[in-house]
Write an enzyme that holds these catalytic residues in place. Sequence first.
Site, mmCIF file in Angstrom:
data_model
loop_
_atom_site.group_PDB
_atom_site.id
_atom_site.type_symbol
_atom_site.label_atom_id
_atom_site.label_comp_id
_atom_site.label_asym_id
_atom_site.label_seq_id
_atom_site.Cartn_x
_atom_site.Cartn_y
_atom_site.Cartn_z
ATOM 1 N N GLU A 17 43.117 50.755 38.996
ATOM 2 C CA GLU A 17 43.953 49.629 38.124
ATOM 3 C C GLU A 17 44.928 50.896 37.143
ATOM 4 O O GLU A 17 44.288 50.197 36.117
ATOM 5 C CB GLU A 17 43.429 48.123 37.811
ATOM 6 N N GLU A 35 37.798 46.164 47.542
ATOM 7 C CA GLU A 35 37.086 45.013 46.639
ATOM 8 C C GLU A 35 37.321 44.263 47.141
ATOM 9 O O GLU A 35 38.725 44.351 47.919
ATOM 10 C CB GLU A 35 37.610 44.762 45.069
HETATM 11 C C1 IPT Z 1 40.458 44.026 40.214
HETATM 12 C C2 IPT Z 1 39.223 44.977 39.092
HETATM 13 O O1 IPT Z 1 39.937 46.213 39.804
HETATM 14 C C3 IPT Z 1 38.119 44.845 39.209
HETATM 15 O O2 IPT Z 1 37.713 45.414 37.859
HETATM 16 C C4 IPT Z 1 37.877 42.647 38.825
HETATM 17 O O3 IPT Z 1 38.717 42.995 37.607
HETATM 18 C C5 IPT Z 1 38.315 41.980 39.762
HETATM 19 O O4 IPT Z 1 39.734 42.390 39.831
HETATM 20 C C6 IPT Z 1 37.942 41.103 39.479
HETATM 21 O O5 IPT Z 1 36.796 40.454 39.250
HETATM 22 S S1 IPT Z 1 41.408 42.781 40.012
HETATM 23 C C7 IPT Z 1 42.379 42.288 40.476
HETATM 24 C C8 IPT Z 1 42.990 41.351 39.509
HETATM 25 C C9 IPT Z 1 43.588 42.619 41.622
#
Ligand code: IPT
Length: 954
Positions: free
Chosen positions: A414, A484
């Site tokens: 990010e 993720e």
């Molecule tokens: C994503 C982040 O990469 C991760 O660090 C964490 O914040 C996660 O979301 C949520 O728990 S960013 C997401 C808002 C697209």
Amino acid sequence: MSSHTPATDYVEDVSPGRGTLPPRAWYASSDAASLSLNGGWRLRVSATADAEDDSFAAPGYDAGGWAEVTVPGHWVLQGHGAPIYTNHLYPFPVDPPHVPAENPTGDHLRVFDLPGDWPAGGGAVLRFDGVESCARVWLNGTEIGEFKGSRLPHEFAVGRLLKPSGNVLAVRVHQWSAGSYLEDQDQWWLPGIFRDVALLHRPAGGAGDFFVHAAYDHVSGAGTLRVDSDVEGRVLVEELGIDVAAGEPVTRPVEPWTAETPRLYDGVLVTAGERVPVRIGFRTVVVEDGLIKVNGTPLLFKGVNRHEWHPREGRALDLATMREDVLLMKRHNVNAVRTSHYPPHPAFLDLCDAYGLWVIDECDLETHGFVEQEWRDNPVDDARWTPALLDRAARMVERDKNHPSVVMWSLGNEAGTGRGLTAMADWIHDRDPSRPVHYEGDPGCRDTDVYARMYPPHEEVERIARGLDGGTRRRRELPLILCEYAHAMGNGPGGLTEYQELFERYDRLQGGFVWEWIDHGVEHPGLGYAYGGDFGEELHDANFVCDGLVFPDRTPSPGLIEYKKVIEPVRIEAGDADGTVRVTNRYDFADLSHLEFSFSHQVDGLPTGARRLTVPPLAPGESAQVELDGAPDGGGEEVRWTVEARLAEDTPWAGKGHEVAWAQGTVSRRAPLLAAAGVRPVVDGDRITLGPAVFDARTGAPRTLVGVPVRGLRLDVWRATTDNDDGAAWQTDTRYGPLWRELGLHRMRHRVEAVGTDGEALTVRTRVAPAGRETGLRTAYRWTSDGTRVRLTVSVVPEGDWRAPLPRLGVRFGLPGATPEDAVRWFGGGNESYPDTRAASKDLLWDASVQELQTPYVRPQENGARADVRWAEIGGLRVDGEPEFWFTARPWTTEHLDAARHRTDLVPGDTVWVHLDHRLHGIGSQSCGPGPLPRYHLWPEPAEFSFVFSRPRG
Ligand code: IPT
């Protein structure tokens, strides 16, 4: 060296630092001396960077009045100041590279003697494995440098400064620095010297940096080893008969390294003055034909995102905790880790090499807060910051390059896009062409070798799989991984099964990494676990920091149990003919010879004795059908089979008998429940008696059922909203948690229209509806009895324009006097499940206390439902369902659960509340991703369901 205005310019300097040695591989020498400087240090915390001059660094300074702090550690978790949690917002004005005047600064002091046997000659290196966020270092009064890059190692040459005794090491640590702009990961801000500090003797002729290249040719079965070393030396691998000069390639037949078969060869690099052990794993990673392949075979990542976390120590993890993570992952069929969002403690990677996990090693880089200003002034697109970015890339790659488990480098997380990222990718590609580069934030994949996404809905994943998502030509040719997905915040994540089906169906999909491994709850005496806001932060993101598959103490949550089942490496399913099952090997590399299979039949949930099942040692992808003979006749009871695959021998990560995969199926169904009718209701003053049940004549509500007092039995549609129901504020799809409250589903009224007896039945007609709305549920309760048992049939007909699914549809009632210790027995699913989190629901005969049925989410919310319950016994009642029902029992009400903010808000009352649900709404993943799939929405529609109440049989 003392001055009145301490120099603090370096704090806001975008450069990586001064005085440090070039980065190199992390290794432990066999023979060079070393001295750990972990332990008790003196600490003085100031409110600003310039509050104190540097006189504390001078030998002879009396720090007797200072506090003590344990290194590795964070001072804010040791009684000095407090942690701060923000997701992506910087907790200070975005004014790069400036940081606020309020800049907690911890002066650390440690006095040490060299051990008596410390060698006289040679040099010495002082190594810091991790300091957040900026440190300035003095040894014996001489300033040796300063550095940034919190989760990266920094070394100084200090030999000339050392004395046999009374060495004074002074480290000034600032919480905020220019480096903080590059470290905006979604986690607690935790300053301190949080990883090891060590002094390493460097003998004359000792090893320097070295790079182990160990490739595997899957066609010939040969491994080629070449160890490039800064210092001349020889490489010995006794087991392979290797004794070659460093830099010379040598080829031998070898067993390859994979995460499933983590074969390591012990070698040693011998230089004139030192022997350094090296653990060699032969494997070759390529992206070829649009697929990530290791040793010629495409991988399927069944991964997790792992932050470093300990509920008391923060990111200062000891080896036992790191090992626990690896063992838990292996035992739950996880095969991959993304080290979100920074290189982990180096020992973690040794464990991944040894136990076998594929690793995406991610750089310590995130600038997410700049998204708030459309990425304007983003450091990754500003040439002034490029040296700092390259320094971070180099510190990661050089430190971790010799780990076979590391199969991909990640630029960070990010951080938008920009030339700094391109520079990092170029440098990494050049330095280590043997590993692909990952980064999610670059939609064109200009700098990356895989296409990575976060949280796309299933339907979009399928479109990408089929090449229908557009994008650059380069991107279309790359494999997709979900770096993720499946946000494991609170109850959930839902939808894992359907993602896994897609990953298995389409080659282009190479799996994903659940967000995330562990809840970052901070152990707290008054709250159970604290989360954002609990330390008085003015800006915070509450419990968004508790979104893991394991609780802060590493107890697996139901989400991990579900994930283990969904990703199990052996699929077992009903075969083509009755009484057979098909077994499929879903490993990428291993055959099934390490597993032992057994099966049993159950009658009404009770096993009839397990037997061995002979399954051939199938190769990856192969399947076979085998017979399950001897199914008993249930005589009206349900008969099912269960097949289990367990480890045949002890492994380093689990003992013989550990369950790896399982499945169940139906042989014959149970007979329908008896009608339970015949007795007539009798009105008697304010009571109505119906066989062994007594009702309130005015409300029609039962007072006792088969002699057991019950309270408040009525239709229930509400649940204490989950994090996934509430959804993230930025979601554009409807978030049902907030809509449910808007529609008033948490405050339904029950208007009794009629209490009537007609022949054999007592019928109670009601309308269940929220204040302020026209929508309602016409609900009829029809009671009958045969004199011993009482049957309730509930019919529901929705009215009005429902704009939302229901959270649940069922009845609830209280058992006054029941306690959390009371025993529950049931036949149905054993662990917490919801419609889209039920893959791991194993139907057997179970027992547990009411307390044990609660899942202790860090922020309390709906939990604990058991799926497919045929019958349950609790508090002197037996309930049989027609059809099967969802069973939940709690020592508090849903309203109490809904109002609770921390575990400690939940205090058992004098009643146990029982929910018998006909249907439940799905869970989904909307706390960061998509909501439940449409098929798991509980839209109001006419429904009818029955329960038969009787005395327990046991
Ligand atoms: C994503 C982040 O990469 C991760 O660090 C964490 O914040 C996660 O979301 C949520 O728990 S960013 C997401 C808002 C697209």
